[in-house]
Design a protein around this motif. Structure first.
Motif, mmCIF file in Angstrom:
data_model
loop_
_atom_site.group_PDB
_atom_site.id
_atom_site.type_symbol
_atom_site.label_atom_id
_atom_site.label_comp_id
_atom_site.label_asym_id
_atom_site.label_seq_id
_atom_site.Cartn_x
_atom_site.Cartn_y
_atom_site.Cartn_z
ATOM 1 N N ILE A 134 0.866 -1.189 0.000
ATOM 2 C CA ILE A 134 0.000 0.000 0.000
ATOM 3 C C ILE A 134 0.897 1.232 0.000
ATOM 4 N N GLY A 135 0.572 2.210 -0.834
ATOM 5 C CA GLY A 135 1.260 3.494 -0.836
ATOM 6 C C GLY A 135 0.259 4.613 -0.645
ATOM 7 N N TYR A 136 0.518 5.453 0.347
ATOM 8 C CA TYR A 136 -0.400 6.539 0.701
ATOM 9 C C TYR A 136 0.217 7.866 0.259
ATOM 10 N N CYS A 137 -0.506 8.622 -0.548
ATOM 11 C CA CYS A 137 -0.100 9.966 -0.970
ATOM 12 C C CYS A 137 1.274 9.925 -1.652
ATOM 13 N N GLY B 54 2.611 6.684 -2.259
ATOM 14 C CA GLY B 54 1.952 5.998 -3.372
ATOM 15 C C GLY B 54 2.578 6.373 -4.704
ATOM 16 N N THR B 55 2.892 7.659 -4.864
ATOM 17 C CA THR B 55 3.623 8.085 -6.061
ATOM 18 C C THR B 55 4.937 7.321 -6.168
ATOM 19 N N THR B 56 5.619 7.208 -5.041
ATOM 20 C CA THR B 56 6.894 6.502 -5.013
ATOM 21 C C THR B 56 6.707 5.012 -5.272
ATOM 22 N N LEU B 57 5.623 4.435 -4.750
ATOM 23 C CA LEU B 57 5.348 3.023 -5.002
ATOM 24 C C LEU B 57 5.149 2.769 -6.494
ATOM 25 N N ALA B 58 4.511 3.703 -7.199
ATOM 26 C CA ALA B 58 4.343 3.548 -8.644
ATOM 27 C C ALA B 58 5.705 3.484 -9.332
ATOM 28 N N THR C 7 -1.896 -1.234 -3.680
ATOM 29 C CA THR C 7 -3.048 -0.382 -3.367
ATOM 30 C C THR C 7 -2.553 1.049 -3.196
ATOM 31 N N PHE C 8 -3.303 1.975 -3.747
ATOM 32 C CA PHE C 8 -2.918 3.387 -3.690
ATOM 33 C C PHE C 8 -3.994 4.182 -2.964
#
Length: 622
Positions: free
Chosen positions: A353-356, A359-363, A382-383
């Motif tokens: 899961i990447g939050y905010c 989440g950009t970094t997880l992408a 999950t974003f």
């Protein structure tokens, strides 16, 4: 004076205030006739004034001893520069606009005063319940309408704010970006100019001052000076919460640590768990415990109760030792956490899961793994309210031009940006709710701070590595390079989001002002794998932290193939309550296998070396 068309409006403009002044002072004179102010009252109010003056002088003396103590974002010069820049852009010098504005103002005064029997029509009767032309929740208290003076003050303010906002829309020769900046600046300045923010113009404050004989002003001054000393506006009682005691309390252990982050593993509460564990990457702009506020609100606790092995990354607040940290380091940290969990539990894959911003970094992390042929390390992603395409990134785009980036760089002489600057920025995005509401309540009315866990988290700021921050604002927010295939390299690997085939669950907030739903939707246009998009009620925080037991809000799904957010909404099905149950059903569908919750699935057991109890040291560093 008469004109061919009737009474001269300018005469009426001056007659109305004269009648208003008589209406104001006649009752006061009548009420105080024969009732002289006592010497004791005079002494009391003199003491209040001296007390306020003494408190302020003491604070000024402290500033002379330590000029750096005053946070630069409290510097009035910065506000003056903002106002001057705004004024130069406004078409205020147009005589036609000035004339129209004056005429509308006169009509408004006559309309408002007419409700109180004070208009040019001397035969008009006062209305028992005045119907004023404009409404705003800042002036919802009946005392704003009970007296013509306060009604006229706030109605004039709302009229002028409305007209100034209209001038922004009609200003010629502005680019879309510049007009949006002007909208934001206009709202910021007009919010600050509200009569509710000034004690002599606010009837609620005036009444409280008389009731408490000035004690509210003394208490408010104490609050103001405390905030000035800490360089940050307070939203809640800072002593009401203690990490690990009544906030961030889900049991767990820190099982891994680097100079950039700690990795927490939470203790299972079910006999069996999903074989594929979950790692959560929260934003390092804030503390991770937004997802673990308390037992009722905690996403972490809830996920553990659903039989998920949950890991949480706790980022370190930046200091001078992190002056060289860049975005690549956060991508490497995400990969490191994924690899450590895989090795610790001897599993091939994790859910993430990447939050905010995380989440950009997880992408980007997923794109790097795909480019390297290591995409199978992540079973699903999950974003939470995350963005990859920043074209529609909302009002934060007002802070990423060259001038703003230069100013931010100047605020980071030691290689990191003080988290109070980011807190001030986010507060400005919701100035009425997150700044001026507290100015009135805590500084003017002298009210006690509430004990509210969400507000406590909001004020628990983190410092940011300056190089990372500048890079992020420049490359992503300003230049929008993440959605250009191979335009960016991370850890010497070109980034192409189109390579990502990992199944993804994308959650956006319907009223999100930090990562607008339109911007979050665009993730669906970048990845090549299966994507499920869910639109949740509320915004950036409440849209995410919405446990099923709260019974709040709703969410929307669309099983079709919408090509835009508008099409998604047109065909969406609304569901009451939290989207969390929908997510856990989706997660189980990605990897349904379960195993016994024993061995290293229960951190800190026999033979398992751990570092410390959750929530760990890093979340407490300032």
């Amino acid at each position: 004076m008469m004109t061919d068309d009737g009474p001269d409006p300018f005469t009426n403009m001056f007659e109305a205030p004269a009648k208003l002044a008589r209406a104001l002072f006649a009752p006061m004179a009548e009420a105080t006739a024969g009732t002289p102010v006592s010497a004791e009252d005079m002494r009391h109010w003199a003491d209040v004034g001296m007390k306020l003056q003494s408190m302020w002088l003491e604070y000024q003396t402290e500033q002379l001893a330590d000029p750096q103590a005053l946070a630069p974002f409290f510097d009035p010069a910065r506000w003056m520069e903002l106002a001057q820049d705004w004024y130069r852009q406004m078409p205020l010098a147009d005589p036609a606009q000035q004339q129209a504005l004056m005429q509308e103002g006169i009509a408004l005064w006559q309309q408002v005063l007419g409700q109180y029997g004070l208009g040019p029509d001397t035969a008009a009767q006062a209305s028992p319940e005045p119907e004023l032309p404009r409404s705003d929740r800042r002036f919802a208290d009946p005392r704003w309408r009970a007296h013509p003076a306060y009604a006229l003050i706030h109605q004039t303010y709302l009229f002028l704010a409305e007209r100034v906002a209209a001038m922004v829309e009609s200003a010629e020769g502005l680019s879309d970006e510049r007009r949006e900046q002007l909208r934001f600046t206009t709202r910021t300045l007009t919010d600050a100019a509200s009569p509710a923010n000034y004690p002599l113009l606010n009837p609620v404050v005036m009444e409280r001052t008389l009731e408490t004989r000035g004690e509210n002003l003394i208490k408010g001054m104490e609050h103001l000076l405390a905030d000035l000393r800490r360089g940050q506006l307070s939203h809640t009682d800072p002593s009401a919460f203690t990490l690990g005691e009544n906030i961030a309390t889900t049991p767990g252990k820190v099982v891994h640590e680097t100079p950039l982050y700690q990795l927490i593993q939470y203790t299972p509460t079910t006999e069996t768990v999903l074989a594929t564990p979950l790692v959560i990457f929260p934003p390092w702009i804030n503390r991770f415990y937004i997802l673990d506020l308390n037992a009722k609100k905690s996403f972490v606790r809830w996920a553990v109760e659903q039989g998920v092995t949950v890991f949480m990354v706790s980022w370190k607040s930046a200091d001078a030792d992190m002056k060289d940290v860049v975005w690549d380091d956060y991508v490497r940290a995400q990969i490191d956490a994924i690899d450590h969990i895989r090795a610790r539990l001897k599993v091939p894959q994790v859910h993430a899961i990447g939050y905010c911003v995380a989440g950009t970094t997880l992408a980007a992390t997923l794109a790097v793994l795909h480019r390297r042929g290591e995409q199978d390390k992540v079973k699903s992603a999950t974003f939470f309210t995350a963005q990859v395409d920043f074209e529609k990134a909302g009002e934060l785009l007002n802070f990423v031009d060259d001038q703003q980036l230069t100013a931010i760089k100047a605020l980071s002489p030691d290689g990191y940006l003080d988290g109070r600057y980011m807190a001030a920025t986010f507060n400005m995005l919701r100035g009425t709710d997150l700044i001026w509401n507290y100015v009135v309540n805590n500084y003017l009315l002298g009210e006690d701070y509430p004990a509210f866990d969400l507000l406590h988290w909001n004020g628990d700021v983190t410092n940011l590595p300056a190089k990372w921050h500048e890079q992020y604002l420049r490359d992503l927010y300003r230049d929008n390079r993440l959605v250009e295939a191979d335009a960016l390299q991370v850890d010497d690997t070109p980034v192409d989001l189109g390579l990502v085939e990992t199944p993804c669950y994308i959650q956006a907030g319907k009223e999100d002002h930090i990562a607008p739903a339109e911007s979050a939707w665009r993730i669906t246009e970048q990845f090549s794998g299966p994507v499920k998009f869910v639109l949740a009620g509320s915004g950036h925080i409440a849209g995410v932290v919405n446990p099923p037991g709260s019974g709040k809000y709703q969410y929307w799904t669309n099983d079709g193939e919408p090509r835009s957010l508008a099409e998604f909404r047109e065909g969406a099905e609304e569901h009451p309550g939290s989207w969390w149950p929908d997510w856990i059903e989706w997660l189980r569908g990605q990897a349904p296998e379960t195993i016994a919750a024993k061995g290293k699935r229960a951190p800190g057991g026999r033979g398992d070396s751990v570092i410390e109890d959750a929530p760990g040291r890093y979340v407490a560093t300032r």
